[in-house]
Design a protein around this motif. Structure first.
Motif, PDB file in Angstrom:
ATOM      1  N   ASN A 190       0.932  -1.432   0.053  1.00  0.00           N
ATOM      2  CA  ASN A 190       0.213   0.537  -0.258  1.00  0.00           C
ATOM      3  C   ASN A 190       0.676   1.184  -0.314  1.00  0.00           C
ATOM      4  O   ASN A 190       0.259   2.269  -0.097  1.00  0.00           O
ATOM      5  N   LEU A 191       2.454   1.247  -0.372  1.00  0.00           N
ATOM      6  CA  LEU A 191       3.337   2.256   0.011  1.00  0.00           C
ATOM      7  C   LEU A 191       3.489   3.068  -1.350  1.00  0.00           C
ATOM      8  O   LEU A 191       3.700   3.661  -1.984  1.00  0.00           O
ATOM      9  N   ASN A 192       3.178   1.764  -2.423  1.00  0.00           N
ATOM     10  CA  ASN A 192       2.955   2.612  -4.015  1.00  0.00           C
ATOM     11  C   ASN A 192       4.340   2.390  -4.066  1.00  0.00           C
ATOM     12  O   ASN A 192       4.247   3.492  -5.497  1.00  0.00           O
ATOM     13  N   ILE A 193       5.239   1.732  -3.917  1.00  0.00           N
ATOM     14  CA  ILE A 193       6.760   1.880  -4.641  1.00  0.00           C
ATOM     15  C   ILE A 193       6.854   0.882  -5.657  1.00  0.00           C
ATOM     16  O   ILE A 193       6.848  -0.080  -5.198  1.00  0.00           O
ATOM     17  N   VAL A 194       7.104   1.396  -6.743  1.00  0.00           N
ATOM     18  CA  VAL A 194       6.447   1.138  -7.774  1.00  0.00           C
ATOM     19  C   VAL A 194       8.287   0.437  -8.474  1.00  0.00           C
ATOM     20  O   VAL A 194       8.690  -0.147  -9.447  1.00  0.00           O
ATOM     21  N   HIS A 195       9.890   1.606  -7.675  1.00  0.00           N
ATOM     22  CA  HIS A 195      11.420   1.147  -8.589  1.00  0.00           C
ATOM     23  C   HIS A 195      11.849   0.991  -6.735  1.00  0.00           C
ATOM     24  O   HIS A 195      11.748   1.401  -6.205  1.00  0.00           O
ATOM     25  N   THR A 196      12.415  -0.557  -6.706  1.00  0.00           N
ATOM     26  CA  THR A 196      12.704  -1.175  -5.728  1.00  0.00           C
ATOM     27  C   THR A 196      14.268  -1.050  -5.866  1.00  0.00           C
ATOM     28  O   THR A 196      14.443  -1.733  -6.795  1.00  0.00           O
ATOM     29  N   THR A 197      15.225  -1.054  -5.054  1.00  0.00           N
ATOM     30  CA  THR A 197      16.491  -1.375  -5.840  1.00  0.00           C
ATOM     31  C   THR A 197      16.949  -1.968  -4.249  1.00  0.00           C
ATOM     32  O   THR A 197      17.321  -0.863  -2.491  1.00  0.00           O
ATOM     33  N   VAL A 198      18.219  -2.913  -4.124  1.00  0.00           N
ATOM     34  CA  VAL A 198      18.109  -3.135  -2.619  1.00  0.00           C
ATOM     35  C   VAL A 198      19.868  -3.160  -2.385  1.00  0.00           C
ATOM     36  O   VAL A 198      19.612  -4.213  -3.961  1.00  0.00           O
ATOM     37  N   GLU A 199      20.559  -2.959  -2.019  1.00  0.00           N
ATOM     38  CA  GLU A 199      21.885  -3.370  -1.491  1.00  0.00           C
ATOM     39  C   GLU A 199      22.237  -3.968  -0.523  1.00  0.00           C
ATOM     40  O   GLU A 199      21.551  -3.786   0.658  1.00  0.00           O
ATOM     41  N   ILE A 200      22.911  -5.701   0.013  1.00  0.00           N
ATOM     42  CA  ILE A 200      22.544  -5.919   1.065  1.00  0.00           C
ATOM     43  C   ILE A 200      24.542  -6.547   1.207  1.00  0.00           C
ATOM     44  O   ILE A 200      25.079  -6.423   0.225  1.00  0.00           O
ATOM     45  N   HIS A 201      24.614  -5.837   2.369  1.00  0.00           N
ATOM     46  CA  HIS A 201      25.647  -5.844   3.398  1.00  0.00           C
ATOM     47  C   HIS A 201      25.230  -7.581   4.315  1.00  0.00           C
ATOM     48  O   HIS A 201      25.164  -7.070   4.707  1.00  0.00           O
ATOM     49  N   ARG A 202      26.346  -8.727   3.692  1.00  0.00           N
ATOM     50  CA  ARG A 202      26.484  -9.360   4.554  1.00  0.00           C
ATOM     51  C   ARG A 202      27.771  -9.337   6.436  1.00  0.00           C
ATOM     52  O   ARG A 202      28.468  -9.184   5.970  1.00  0.00           O
TER      53      ARG A 202
END
Length: 309
Positions: free
Chosen positions: A296-308
């Motif tokens: 419901n936040l209407n986030i239509v474009h997401t980029t995720v960077e993960i640091h282990r």
């Protein structure tokens, strides 16, 4: 290499409800403008001619709003626009707000001149013009008044840029700008009718310019708010705090996962893009965290960077 090409239209290629309503109001305003200008020339009435030219300025602003809808649709799939054409909406609203501010300054200037140097008023003719203007602008305001649209659609992308089209488009700054323009005209008509009646029956000639100043102050406040809200979109201001908090809460509900950096900004009416930097001890892929974001936040474009860790 596998192609990751994908659309960034985010529904901007579909006609919006505000587009049709704005075009209807453009035709209404142009018709009224033409009638007043022709009548003013034929009957030698400066009041009619002046009001017709005034409506021409608002017809220009309304046409700008309509052109913004057309341009957003036409270039929705143009890859030169990194996040689609949603910001054309905000750009047109910003331009319309500037026109509103100029209109308000002109109202104030003319009112002060008439306060210092009163001119004869043809009360009956002026009152008729103001009433007709009120009816036209009131009807236009009703046409544009429903500023919330609901557009739906779905598709999935299995890559690092997630696009969710199941959204509601909440705030159309362009439609809001068009609405404020006709509302400003309606307000001008209301204040004019009140002032003319007071001047005609009580001899309060000063009421006409005073009400003009009051109207200019109110229109200025509308213009400033619209400039502020559309400017936030154009400058990529962070999303509201409740949106940011909801994202953090959703991600950090995952055990041993923390949001290290977060950027969320508007890329169109009710549409957000999000960049996330997450630290975690788990082995989940980026897609897992994207699916945790509330739809419901209407986030239509997401980029995720993960640091282990």
């Amino acid at each position: 290499m596998e192609s990751l090409a994908h659309s960034h239209a985010f529904g901007q290629d579909r006609p919006r409800a505000g587009e049709k309503r704005t075009l209807i109001v453009v035709f209404i305003t142009l018709t009224m403008m033409a009638v007043e200008i022709v009548a003013g020339i034929v009957y030698g009435s400066m009041a009619l001619l002046a009001d017709g030219l005034h409506m021409a300025s608002h017809a220009l602003a309304l046409f700008l709003s309509y052109i913004a809808y057309v341009m957003a649709r036409r270039f929705a799939h143009d890859h030169r626009f990194s996040f689609g054409t949603g910001k054309i909406n905000a750009l047109a609203a910003f331009a319309s707000a500037l026109l509103l501010a100029v209109f308000a300054l002109f109202m104030a200037y003319e009112s002060f001149l008439r306060l210092l140097h009163p001119i004869p008023i043809e009360f009956n003719q002026a009152i008729i013009v103001a009433i007709v203007g009120l009816l036209v602008n009131g009807g236009s305001a009703l046409i544009l008044g429903h500023t919330h649209e609901h557009d739906h659609g779905d598709h999935d992308h299995h890559h690092d840029h997630d696009h969710d089209h199941d959204h509601h488009q909440h705030e159309d700054h362009n439609l809001r700008a068009a609405y404020i323009h006709v509302l400003a005209d309606a307000l001008t008509s209301v204040t004019a009718i009140s002032a003319l009646l007071a001047a005609k029956y009580f001899g309060w000639i000063w009421m006409d310019p005073v009400m003009g100043v009051v109207g200019s102050i109110l229109v200025s406040s509308w213009a400033v708010r619209l400039l502020r809200d559309s400017g936030k979109v154009l400058l990529d201001r962070q999303a509201p705090k409740d949106v940011m908090d909801a994202i953090v809460a959703a991600i950090e509900a995952e055990p041993e996962s923390k949001v290290a950096d977060l950027h969320v900004w508007s890329i169109g009416p009710g549409l957000f893009a999000c960049e996330l930097w997450i630290t975690t001890t788990g082995n989940h892929p980026p897609q897992h965290f994207k699916q945790l974001l509330p739809r419901n936040l209407n986030i239509v474009h997401t980029t995720v960077e993960i640091h282990r860790r």
